[in-house]
Motif scaffolding. Structure first.
Motif, PDB file in Angstrom:
ATOM      1  N   LYS A  70       0.842  -1.207   0.000  1.00 35.85           N
ATOM      2  CA  LYS A  70       0.000   0.000   0.000  1.00 35.85           C
ATOM      3  C   LYS A  70       0.872   1.250   0.000  1.00 35.85           C
ATOM      4  O   LYS A  70       0.628   2.186  -0.760  1.00 35.85           O
ATOM      5  CB  LYS A  70      -0.942   0.003   1.202  1.00 35.85           C
ATOM      6  N   LYS A  74       0.942   3.792  -3.158  1.00 37.55           N
ATOM      7  CA  LYS A  74       0.570   5.207  -3.022  1.00 37.55           C
ATOM      8  C   LYS A  74       1.694   6.107  -3.506  1.00 37.55           C
ATOM      9  O   LYS A  74       1.450   7.103  -4.191  1.00 37.55           O
ATOM     10  CB  LYS A  74       0.199   5.532  -1.582  1.00 37.55           C
ATOM     11  N   LEU A  83      -2.784  10.529  -8.008  1.00 42.95           N
ATOM     12  CA  LEU A  83      -3.553  10.547  -6.759  1.00 42.95           C
ATOM     13  C   LEU A  83      -4.791  11.423  -6.838  1.00 42.95           C
ATOM     14  O   LEU A  83      -5.850  11.053  -6.342  1.00 42.95           O
ATOM     15  CB  LEU A  83      -2.689  11.018  -5.587  1.00 42.95           C
ATOM     16  N   TRP A 108      -6.605   3.334  -5.031  1.00 43.23           N
ATOM     17  CA  TRP A 108      -6.860   4.620  -4.390  1.00 43.23           C
ATOM     18  C   TRP A 108      -8.163   5.181  -4.947  1.00 43.23           C
ATOM     19  O   TRP A 108      -8.339   5.274  -6.165  1.00 43.23           O
ATOM     20  CB  TRP A 108      -5.719   5.575  -4.693  1.00 43.23           C
ATOM     21  N   ARG A 110     -10.131   8.550  -4.963  1.00 45.81           N
ATOM     22  CA  ARG A 110      -9.862   9.962  -4.689  1.00 45.81           C
ATOM     23  C   ARG A 110     -10.910  10.632  -3.803  1.00 45.81           C
ATOM     24  O   ARG A 110     -10.560  11.303  -2.837  1.00 45.81           O
ATOM     25  CB  ARG A 110      -9.752  10.724  -6.011  1.00 45.81           C
ATOM     26  N   GLN A 113     -10.539   9.554  -0.414  1.00 46.12           N
ATOM     27  CA  GLN A 113      -9.118   9.561  -0.053  1.00 46.12           C
ATOM     28  C   GLN A 113      -8.730   8.322   0.744  1.00 46.12           C
ATOM     29  O   GLN A 113      -8.174   8.400   1.833  1.00 46.12           O
ATOM     30  CB  GLN A 113      -8.761  10.846   0.694  1.00 46.12           C
ATOM     31  N   LEU A 115      -7.087   4.273   0.444  1.00 46.59           N
ATOM     32  CA  LEU A 115      -6.270   3.303  -0.279  1.00 46.59           C
ATOM     33  C   LEU A 115      -6.639   1.907   0.196  1.00 46.59           C
ATOM     34  O   LEU A 115      -6.654   1.638   1.398  1.00 46.59           O
ATOM     35  CB  LEU A 115      -4.791   3.589  -0.006  1.00 46.59           C
TER      36      LEU A 115
END
Length: 189
Positions: A70, A74, A83, A108, A110, A113, A115
């Motif tokens: 993760k 990210k 992102l 992810w 958006r 927000q 993950l």
């Protein structure tokens, strides 16, 4: 129940075919026709655009925990400007063990927000299929992709040298509950 339907899902206006055959479920995945929707962006990194989500695909570097994947995922999304530019973006870490592929997807979202380390990923499996299809001269490829859950999702991609024609995924399904629900006065099984 066995049969075929046409569905509409978020991320695309295209009507998609889905159905059940015996103990397998299948669905069409909406893809961008242009074969350049899949492209290499670095030595070991490719970008695959689907309708509604974009993926980075890379080989899994070593034995990493889901938490480490993760963090790495990210960072890759951030380094590649994904992102906040896309509603959903993910990284598919791939391990190839012929004839199978093993994936570990990190996605992810958006707007919330958040993950996720996915235990299975249908669109990520399709993205891997498109990635492998672009590398192949063959107009039809079928792959079996092992998910983090240990289960398998199969993917089939039809293409020409310039465009993707069709993508389907399929795999086993087990009925765990049969229930009738009422929505806005209608009844659905």
């Amino acid at each position: 129940k066995a049969g075929e339907i046409t569905t509409q899902v978020s991320g695309t206006n295209q009507k998609l075919v889905a159905g059940v055959k015996e103990k397998e479920v299948y669905t069409q995945i909406p893809v961008l026709k242009n074969i350049n929707s899949v492209r290499k962006i670095a030595k070991n990194l490719s970008l695959v655009r689907l309708q509604g989500i974009v993926y980075l695909i890379t080989k899994k570097p070593r034995d990493l925990t889901p938490k480490e994947l993760k963090r790495l995922g990210k960072n890759l999304l951030k380094e590649n400007g994904l992102l906040y530019s896309e509603p959903a973006a993910g990284v598919i870490f791939v391990t190839e063990a012929q004839p199978l592929l093993y994936i570990e997807p990190v996605v992810w979202v958006r707007d919330i927000q958040t993950l996720f380390y996915e235990t299975a990923c249908a669109s990520g499996t399709a993205a891997v299929g498109l990635w492998k299809a672009k590398q192949s001269p063959i107009p039809l490829i079928e792959l079996t992709v092992r998910q983090p859950s240990g289960q398998f999702i199969n993917v089939s991609i039809k293409k020409t040298s310039t465009e993707f024609k069709q993508a389907f995924i399929w795999g086993p399904v087990e009925l765990i509950e049969n229930k009738t629900i009422r929505l806005n006065g209608g009844m659905y099984d």
